[in-house]
Design a protein around this motif. Structure first.
Motif, PDB file in Angstrom:
ATOM      1  N   SER A 103     -15.410  45.003 -21.581  1.00 26.95           N
ATOM      2  CA  SER A 103     -14.590  44.930 -22.747  1.00 26.95           C
ATOM      3  C   SER A 103     -14.571  45.369 -24.127  1.00 26.95           C
ATOM      4  CB  SER A 103     -13.971  43.360 -22.766  1.00 26.95           C
ATOM      5  OG  SER A 103     -14.841  42.679 -23.219  1.00 26.95           O
ATOM      6  N   LEU A 104     -16.182  45.637 -24.384  1.00 30.95           N
ATOM      7  CA  LEU A 104     -16.544  46.195 -25.688  1.00 30.95           C
ATOM      8  C   LEU A 104     -16.845  47.782 -25.360  1.00 30.95           C
ATOM      9  CD1 LEU A 104     -19.034  43.114 -26.440  1.00 30.95           C
ATOM     10  CD2 LEU A 104     -16.639  43.628 -27.369  1.00 30.95           C
ATOM     11  N   GLU A 105     -16.002  48.567 -26.023  1.00 32.44           N
ATOM     12  CA  GLU A 105     -16.409  49.958 -26.546  1.00 32.44           C
ATOM     13  C   GLU A 105     -16.662  50.203 -27.821  1.00 32.44           C
ATOM     14  OE1 GLU A 105     -13.342  52.284 -24.770  1.00 32.44           O
ATOM     15  OE2 GLU A 105     -13.603  51.232 -22.942  1.00 32.44           O
ATOM     16  N   ILE A 106     -17.850  50.687 -28.156  1.00 35.11           N
ATOM     17  CA  ILE A 106     -18.470  51.279 -29.434  1.00 35.11           C
ATOM     18  C   ILE A 106     -18.806  52.395 -29.597  1.00 35.11           C
ATOM     19  CG2 ILE A 106     -20.162  50.252 -30.960  1.00 35.11           C
ATOM     20  CD1 ILE A 106     -20.315  47.713 -29.579  1.00 35.11           C
ATOM     21  N   THR A 107     -18.482  53.282 -30.745  1.00 34.87           N
ATOM     22  CA  THR A 107     -18.575  54.300 -31.158  1.00 34.87           C
ATOM     23  C   THR A 107     -19.559  54.422 -32.293  1.00 34.87           C
ATOM     24  OG1 THR A 107     -16.526  55.414 -30.047  1.00 34.87           O
ATOM     25  CG2 THR A 107     -18.008  56.658 -31.761  1.00 34.87           C
ATOM     26  N   ILE A 108     -20.828  54.910 -32.438  1.00 34.65           N
ATOM     27  CA  ILE A 108     -21.677  55.278 -33.514  1.00 34.65           C
ATOM     28  C   ILE A 108     -21.817  56.603 -33.910  1.00 34.65           C
ATOM     29  CG2 ILE A 108     -24.041  54.708 -34.335  1.00 34.65           C
ATOM     30  CD1 ILE A 108     -24.246  52.770 -31.992  1.00 34.65           C
ATOM     31  N   TYR A 109     -21.283  56.727 -35.133  1.00 33.13           N
ATOM     32  CA  TYR A 109     -21.091  58.044 -35.680  1.00 33.13           C
ATOM     33  C   TYR A 109     -22.269  58.625 -36.292  1.00 33.13           C
ATOM     34  CZ  TYR A 109     -16.290  56.992 -34.834  1.00 33.13           C
ATOM     35  OH  TYR A 109     -15.069  56.801 -34.107  1.00 33.13           O
ATOM     36  N   GLU A 110     -22.528  59.960 -36.566  1.00 32.69           N
ATOM     37  CA  GLU A 110     -23.648  60.537 -37.258  1.00 32.69           C
ATOM     38  C   GLU A 110     -24.290  59.978 -38.297  1.00 32.69           C
ATOM     39  OE1 GLU A 110     -24.227  65.130 -36.931  1.00 32.69           O
ATOM     40  OE2 GLU A 110     -22.119  64.808 -37.032  1.00 32.69           O
ATOM     41  N   ASN A 111     -23.303  59.345 -39.307  1.00 35.92           N
ATOM     42  CA  ASN A 111     -23.646  58.832 -40.403  1.00 35.92           C
ATOM     43  C   ASN A 111     -24.076  57.386 -40.315  1.00 35.92           C
ATOM     44  OD1 ASN A 111     -21.344  57.538 -40.150  1.00 35.92           O
ATOM     45  ND2 ASN A 111     -20.142  58.429 -41.697  1.00 35.92           N
TER      46      ASN A 111
END
Length: 64
Positions: free
Chosen positions: A45-53
């Motif tokens: 149930s947890l979807e996480i996106t980590i961006y370049e910054n």
């Protein structure tokens, strides 16, 4: 390759999930979009996106 900020944030998020006893089911770096994507939680149930910054966000499921 992920940036240093992405790596630090990924470690933080993974440790947070681990402390909350949540499994990490998918951990992937997309070299074209340059982000890290995680799926976790007992019911995926947890979807996480980590961006370049180094910023990160929970992805929401718009199917309600």
């Amino acid at each position: 390759m992920p940036t240093e900020k992405q790596k630090d944030t990924a470690i933080f998020v993974c440790q947070l999930l681990s402390n909350l006893l949540q499994p990490i089911l998918l951990f992937i770096y997309d070299p074209l979009q340059k982000y890290i994507f995680l799926i976790g939680g007992r019911e995926e149930s947890l979807e996480i996106t980590i961006y370049e910054n180094g910023n990160w966000e929970f992805n929401t499921d718009d199917e309600t």
